[in-house]
Scaffold this motif. Structure first.
Motif, PDB file in Angstrom:
ATOM      1  N   ILE A 195      11.625 -33.725  35.108  1.00 20.97           N
ATOM      2  CA  ILE A 195      12.253 -32.417  34.625  1.00 20.97           C
ATOM      3  C   ILE A 195      13.356 -32.085  35.237  1.00 20.97           C
ATOM      4  O   ILE A 195      14.225 -31.382  34.965  1.00 20.97           O
ATOM      5  CB  ILE A 195      11.088 -31.343  34.660  1.00 20.97           C
ATOM      6  CG1 ILE A 195      10.088 -31.893  33.177  1.00 20.97           C
ATOM      7  CG2 ILE A 195      11.575 -30.064  34.247  1.00 20.97           C
ATOM      8  CD1 ILE A 195      10.810 -31.266  31.809  1.00 20.97           C
TER       9      ILE A 195
ATOM     10  N   ILE B  36      15.229 -33.826  37.302  1.00 23.68           N
ATOM     11  CA  ILE B  36      16.553 -34.622  37.051  1.00 23.68           C
ATOM     12  C   ILE B  36      17.005 -34.156  35.774  1.00 23.68           C
ATOM     13  O   ILE B  36      18.303 -34.049  35.542  1.00 23.68           O
ATOM     14  CB  ILE B  36      16.078 -36.146  37.112  1.00 23.68           C
ATOM     15  CG1 ILE B  36      15.713 -36.414  38.398  1.00 23.68           C
ATOM     16  CG2 ILE B  36      17.521 -36.861  36.389  1.00 23.68           C
ATOM     17  CD1 ILE B  36      15.048 -37.791  38.608  1.00 23.68           C
TER      18      ILE B  36
ATOM     19  N   LEU C 172      17.222 -31.145  34.201  1.00 26.62           N
ATOM     20  CA  LEU C 172      17.721 -30.031  34.237  1.00 26.62           C
ATOM     21  C   LEU C 172      19.165 -29.985  35.210  1.00 26.62           C
ATOM     22  O   LEU C 172      19.992 -29.510  34.961  1.00 26.62           O
ATOM     23  CB  LEU C 172      17.140 -28.908  35.044  1.00 26.62           C
ATOM     24  CG  LEU C 172      15.768 -28.330  34.443  1.00 26.62           C
ATOM     25  CD1 LEU C 172      14.951 -27.460  35.328  1.00 26.62           C
ATOM     26  CD2 LEU C 172      16.036 -27.516  33.068  1.00 26.62           C
TER      27      LEU C 172
ATOM     28  N   ILE D  64      21.517 -31.674  32.747  1.00 29.36           N
ATOM     29  CA  ILE D  64      21.968 -30.439  31.861  1.00 29.36           C
ATOM     30  C   ILE D  64      23.024 -29.753  32.507  1.00 29.36           C
ATOM     31  O   ILE D  64      24.163 -29.334  32.061  1.00 29.36           O
ATOM     32  CB  ILE D  64      20.917 -29.687  31.397  1.00 29.36           C
ATOM     33  CG1 ILE D  64      19.838 -30.405  30.491  1.00 29.36           C
ATOM     34  CG2 ILE D  64      21.335 -28.468  30.696  1.00 29.36           C
ATOM     35  CD1 ILE D  64      19.975 -30.196  29.198  1.00 29.36           C
TER      36      ILE D  64
ATOM     37  N   ILE E 191      27.296 -20.864  34.867  1.00 26.57           N
ATOM     38  CA  ILE E 191      25.697 -20.835  34.662  1.00 26.57           C
ATOM     39  C   ILE E 191      25.376 -22.132  34.829  1.00 26.57           C
ATOM     40  O   ILE E 191      24.278 -22.501  35.143  1.00 26.57           O
ATOM     41  CB  ILE E 191      25.797 -20.395  33.098  1.00 26.57           C
ATOM     42  CG1 ILE E 191      25.855 -18.868  33.283  1.00 26.57           C
ATOM     43  CG2 ILE E 191      24.312 -20.627  32.830  1.00 26.57           C
ATOM     44  CD1 ILE E 191      25.770 -18.288  32.000  1.00 26.57           C
TER      45      ILE E 191
ATOM     46  N   ASN F 113      24.606 -22.878  38.198  1.00 28.52           N
ATOM     47  CA  ASN F 113      22.994 -22.132  38.495  1.00 28.52           C
ATOM     48  C   ASN F 113      21.896 -23.004  38.032  1.00 28.52           C
ATOM     49  O   ASN F 113      20.934 -23.213  38.850  1.00 28.52           O
ATOM     50  CB  ASN F 113      23.199 -20.755  38.063  1.00 28.52           C
ATOM     51  CG  ASN F 113      23.651 -19.887  39.060  1.00 28.52           C
ATOM     52  OD1 ASN F 113      23.049 -19.560  39.875  1.00 28.52           O
ATOM     53  ND2 ASN F 113      24.738 -19.218  38.498  1.00 28.52           N
ATOM     54  N   ILE F 114      22.152 -23.760  36.967  1.00 28.95           N
ATOM     55  CA  ILE F 114      20.749 -24.607  36.255  1.00 28.95           C
ATOM     56  C   ILE F 114      20.978 -25.687  37.497  1.00 28.95           C
ATOM     57  O   ILE F 114      19.729 -25.947  37.823  1.00 28.95           O
ATOM     58  CB  ILE F 114      21.204 -25.124  34.916  1.00 28.95           C
ATOM     59  CG1 ILE F 114      21.219 -23.795  34.130  1.00 28.95           C
ATOM     60  CG2 ILE F 114      20.160 -26.002  34.372  1.00 28.95           C
ATOM     61  CD1 ILE F 114      21.522 -24.158  32.559  1.00 28.95           C
TER      62      ILE F 114
ATOM     63  N   VAL G 257      18.955 -24.332  40.300  1.00 28.95           N
ATOM     64  CA  VAL G 257      17.572 -24.406  40.045  1.00 28.95           C
ATOM     65  C   VAL G 257      16.871 -25.704  40.040  1.00 28.95           C
ATOM     66  O   VAL G 257      15.681 -25.871  40.722  1.00 28.95           O
ATOM     67  CB  VAL G 257      17.217 -23.670  38.844  1.00 28.95           C
ATOM     68  CG1 VAL G 257      15.807 -23.554  38.371  1.00 28.95           C
ATOM     69  CG2 VAL G 257      17.721 -22.023  39.106  1.00 28.95           C
TER      70      VAL G 257
ATOM     71  N   PHE H  45      16.054 -26.410  43.465  1.00 31.18           N
ATOM     72  CA  PHE H  45      14.804 -25.654  43.936  1.00 31.18           C
ATOM     73  C   PHE H  45      13.530 -26.372  43.562  1.00 31.18           C
ATOM     74  O   PHE H  45      12.737 -26.659  44.223  1.00 31.18           O
ATOM     75  CB  PHE H  45      14.689 -24.201  43.366  1.00 31.18           C
ATOM     76  CG  PHE H  45      16.153 -23.622  43.748  1.00 31.18           C
ATOM     77  CD1 PHE H  45      17.056 -23.964  44.800  1.00 31.18           C
ATOM     78  CD2 PHE H  45      16.512 -22.471  43.262  1.00 31.18           C
ATOM     79  CE1 PHE H  45      18.266 -23.389  45.306  1.00 31.18           C
ATOM     80  CE2 PHE H  45      17.642 -21.771  43.437  1.00 31.18           C
ATOM     81  CZ  PHE H  45      18.403 -22.257  44.523  1.00 31.18           C
ATOM     82  N   LEU H  46      13.530 -26.767  42.552  1.00 33.46           N
ATOM     83  CA  LEU H  46      12.263 -27.256  41.551  1.00 33.46           C
ATOM     84  C   LEU H  46      11.821 -28.657  42.316  1.00 33.46           C
ATOM     85  O   LEU H  46      10.793 -28.711  42.322  1.00 33.46           O
ATOM     86  CB  LEU H  46      12.598 -27.635  40.079  1.00 33.46           C
ATOM     87  CG  LEU H  46      11.549 -27.690  39.322  1.00 33.46           C
ATOM     88  CD1 LEU H  46      10.496 -26.462  39.180  1.00 33.46           C
ATOM     89  CD2 LEU H  46      11.838 -27.957  37.779  1.00 33.46           C
TER      90      LEU H  46
ATOM     91  N   ILE I 216      10.485 -27.632  45.726  1.00 32.71           N
ATOM     92  CA  ILE I 216       8.986 -26.869  45.682  1.00 32.71           C
ATOM     93  C   ILE I 216       8.119 -28.048  45.085  1.00 32.71           C
ATOM     94  O   ILE I 216       6.923 -28.058  45.640  1.00 32.71           O
ATOM     95  CB  ILE I 216       9.134 -25.710  44.871  1.00 32.71           C
ATOM     96  CG1 ILE I 216      10.088 -24.927  45.464  1.00 32.71           C
ATOM     97  CG2 ILE I 216       7.839 -25.174  44.613  1.00 32.71           C
ATOM     98  CD1 ILE I 216       9.831 -24.218  46.740  1.00 32.71           C
TER      99      ILE I 216
ATOM    100  N   ILE J 179      14.137 -23.262  50.807  1.00 35.92           N
ATOM    101  CA  ILE J 179      14.592 -22.734  49.171  1.00 35.92           C
ATOM    102  C   ILE J 179      14.722 -21.421  49.099  1.00 35.92           C
ATOM    103  O   ILE J 179      15.598 -20.710  48.447  1.00 35.92           O
ATOM    104  CB  ILE J 179      13.526 -23.402  48.230  1.00 35.92           C
ATOM    105  CG1 ILE J 179      13.831 -24.803  48.067  1.00 35.92           C
ATOM    106  CG2 ILE J 179      13.910 -22.964  46.765  1.00 35.92           C
ATOM    107  CD1 ILE J 179      15.021 -25.321  48.061  1.00 35.92           C
TER     108      ILE J 179
ATOM    109  N   ALA K  63      18.014 -20.605  50.340  1.00 34.67           N
ATOM    110  CA  ALA K  63      19.008 -20.902  49.467  1.00 34.67           C
ATOM    111  C   ALA K  63      19.045 -20.190  48.331  1.00 34.67           C
ATOM    112  O   ALA K  63      20.427 -19.978  47.797  1.00 34.67           O
ATOM    113  CB  ALA K  63      18.636 -22.498  49.164  1.00 34.67           C
ATOM    114  N   ILE K  64      18.257 -19.411  47.792  1.00 36.40           N
ATOM    115  CA  ILE K  64      18.075 -18.534  46.623  1.00 36.40           C
ATOM    116  C   ILE K  64      19.074 -17.565  46.875  1.00 36.40           C
ATOM    117  O   ILE K  64      20.125 -17.286  45.952  1.00 36.40           O
ATOM    118  CB  ILE K  64      16.859 -18.178  46.104  1.00 36.40           C
ATOM    119  CG1 ILE K  64      16.023 -19.377  45.676  1.00 36.40           C
ATOM    120  CG2 ILE K  64      17.064 -17.004  45.056  1.00 36.40           C
ATOM    121  CD1 ILE K  64      14.728 -18.860  45.239  1.00 36.40           C
TER     122      ILE K  64
END
Lengths: 118, 191, 139
Positions: free
Chosen positions: A12, A14, A16, A19, A35, A38-39, A42, A45-46, A49, A78, A81-82
Motif C-alpha cells: 500500500i 508503494i 500511494l 499515486i 497535493i 503530500n501523498i 504520507v 511516513f506509512l 511506521i 516521522i 518530518a510531519i
C-alpha cells in the motif's frame, strides 16, 4: 495468506507513493502537484511506521507490566518530518500564490506558453 | 488479529481516497478529500501504536495543511483543474508502473510486517526502551528520544521550520506592491 | 462568516478549551503522547479558528505579528541556549544531565525547556504562515 498480510503495508505504501508520483508528473495544476507531493510524503511516513511496528507490542510509553514495545525511533523521525513537511508545503503554496500573481494562472501549460519555453 | 483486520481495511480506504484525489478535477473537493486522507492515515498510525505520530498528523495534516491549501485556492481563485493538453497519461503511467514493480520486487525479501526479529528492532531501540526511564525519568520514550538522545536532530528540525516561516514571510508577507507583472486580471493592478 | 451567531458562540466556548488542551499536551508530553510540536500546532489552531470566525484584524489584535516574530526567534534561541548553558556547566552540547542536582532532574529540566522552545517556534511559525496567506487576500 500470511505472506500477503506480511507485505500488505509495504505494497500500500508503494501504491500511494506511485499515486503521488503520478500526480506530480502528469498533472499541470500546481496545487494538485503539491497535493501529490503530500501523498508521496504520507506514503513514506506509512513505510517507516510499518517498519516500527512489533506484533503484540504496545505504544512506546513505559508502563508497569508491559514487556514488548514498538520501536520508538521511527516515530521520532516521522514526528519531526510531519511538522517540517507542513512547513515546506506552506513554502510551496506561497510560491504558487506568487506564480499566480505574476502569470495570472497556476496551470503549467499556460505558464510555459507565456514564457515560450516549450 | 483484530488490529491487522482494522489496518487492512483502513489502508484500503487510504488507497481508494488517494485514487479519487487523482481522478477529481474540482480543487475544493480534492482538498477536502486530502483532509480525510490525513485523518485516515492518523487512524492507521494509532492502530500501529504510533500515538505521537498520529496526534501530529491529525493536527498538522488535517488541520493546518487543509487551511493553507484552502487559503491558496481562495487567493488564486482557481477552483477547477483544467484538462491538460500537452500531458498525455501514457508515459507517466508507464514510468510509475515500472518504478512500482521494481519497488514491489524489492519488498519480497524485506522482513515481514510486525516481525520482532527484524534488523530495525535490534540495534538502538532496545537501548532507548530500557534506559529512558532510569536515565531521563521520562516514561514517554518518544519524548525522551526526541528531546534528549536526539536533541541535535530536533534542533535542526526546529531551525528548518523557522527558516520556512521566514521564507513564507519574505514571499507573501506584507502588502502587495503595485504589480507590473504580466497579470491577466486588471483588478490586481491597482492594489 | 463574522455574522454567524452559532459559529461565534460555539467557537467562543471552544477556543479556551483548545488552549487549555494545548498547554496540557505541552507539559504532559513527558508522560503521555504529546510534546512541543503537537502543542504548538494545536495552540495555533485555536488562534486560526478565532481568525476564521471573528476576522483577521481581530486575531492580529490578539497576537500582533511583531510578537509572533519575536516568539519564533525566541523559541529557537531557548533551544540553542540550553545547549550553550550545558556547555558552560561542563557538559557536552545539549547534554542536560549537568543542569540539575541529579542526572535525572537535569534531564527533566532540559527536556521541559527544549520542548517549550519547540512549542513556541512551531506555534508562531504556523501563525506567521497563516497570517501571510490570509493577509494576502485582503484588499
Amino acid at each position: 495468506m500470511d505472506f500477503i498480510i506480511g507485505h500488505y503495508n509495504y505494497w500500500i505504501a508503494i501504491f500511494l507513493m506511485m499515486i503521488g508520483f503520478y500526480t506530480v508528473i502528469s498533472r499541470g495544476n500546481l496545487v494538485k502537484k503539491i497535493i501529490g507531493l503530500n501523498i508521496f510524503q504520507v506514503s513514506v511516513f506509512l513505510l517507516y511506521i510499518s517498519m516500527s511496528t512489533v506484533k503484540g507490542g504496545a505504544a512506546p510509553i513505559i508502563t508497569a507490566g508491559v514487556k514488548l514495545y514498538s520501536n520508538p525511533l521511527p516515530h521520532v523521525l516521522i514526528l519531526t518530518a510531519i511538522v517540517v513537511g507542513v512547513a515546506t508545503t506552506a513554502l510551496g503554496l506561497a510560491l504558487v500564490v506568487r506564480i499566480k500573481e505574476a502569470y495570472g494562472t497556476i496551470e503549467e501549460d499556460e505558464i510555459h506558453q507565456q514564457d515560450h519555453s516549450l | 488479529m483484530i488490529d491487522i483486520f482494522i489496518t487492512v481495511i483502513l489502508l484500503a480506504f487510504l488507497a481508494i481516497t488517494a485514487v479519487s484525489i487523482v481522478r477529481m478535477t474540482n480543487l475544493f473537493a480534492i482538498i477536502m478529500l486530502f483532509g480525510i486522507f490525513s485523518f485516515l492515515s492518523a487512524a492507521i498510525f494509532v492502530v500501529m501504536d504510533a500515538v505521537d505520530v498520529a496526534f501530529t498528523e491529525a493536527a498538522v495534516g488535517a488541520g493546518i495543511s487543509t487551511v493553507l491549501m484552502l487559503a491558496t485556492i481562495a487567493l488564486t481563485r482557481d477552483h477547477h483543474e483544467k484538462a491538460s493538453t500537452s500531458h498525455r497519461p501514457w508515459l507517466p503511467l508507464a514510468v510509475v508502473i515500472v518504478t512500482g514493480a521494481a519497488l514491489v520486487y524489492g519488498t519480497l525479501d524485506i522482513p515481514w510486517f510486525g516481525d520482532p526479529e527484524a534488523p530495525a528492532q535490534m540495534h538502538v531501540a532496545p537501548y532507548y526502551i530500557e534506559r529512558s526511564v532510569p536515565e531521563t525519568g521520562v516514561p514517554n520514550v518518544v519524548t525522551a528520544v526526541l528531546a534528549s538522545y536526539r536533541g541535535f536532530d530536533t534542533l535542526g528540525e526546529v531551525i528548518v521550520v523557522f527558516t520556512a516561516g521566514i521564507a513564507v514571510m519574505l514571499l507573501i508577507g506584507g502588502r502587495r506592491r503595485k504589480s507590473n507583472a504580466r497579470s491577466n486580471e486588471g483588478e490586481e493592478d491597482d492594489k | 462568516m463574522t455574522n454567524n451567531l452559532i459559529l461565534r458562540v460555539v467557537s467562543k466556548s471552544l477556543i479556551p478549551l483548545i488552549i487549555v488542551f494545548a498547554l496540557y499536551v505541552q507539559f504532559h508530553g513527558d508522560y503521555g503522547p504529546g510534546g512541543g510540536f503537537q502543542a504548538g500546532v494545536i495552540m495555533s489552531a485555536a488562534i486560526i479558528l478565532y481568525a476564521l470566525v471573528f476576522g483577521l484584524d481581530a486575531a492580529e489584535q490578539v497576537i500582533p505579528s511583531t510578537i509572533l516574530r519575536i516568539l519564533a526567534s525566541l523559541g529557537v534561541l531557548i533551544y540553542a541556549g540550553v545547549g550553550v548553558v550545558t556547555l558552560f556547566l561542563g557538559g557536552n552540547y545539549l547534554d542536560y544531565s549537568v543542569l540539575g542536582e541529579t542526572r535525572v532532574a537535569g534531564q527533566h529540566l532540559g527536556i521541559l525547556l527544549v520542548e517549550l522552545g519547540v512549542g513556541m517556534t512551531v506555534f508562531s511559525v504556523m501563525l506567521i504562515i497563516f497570517f501571510a496567506f490570509a493577509g494576502r487576500g485582503r484588499p
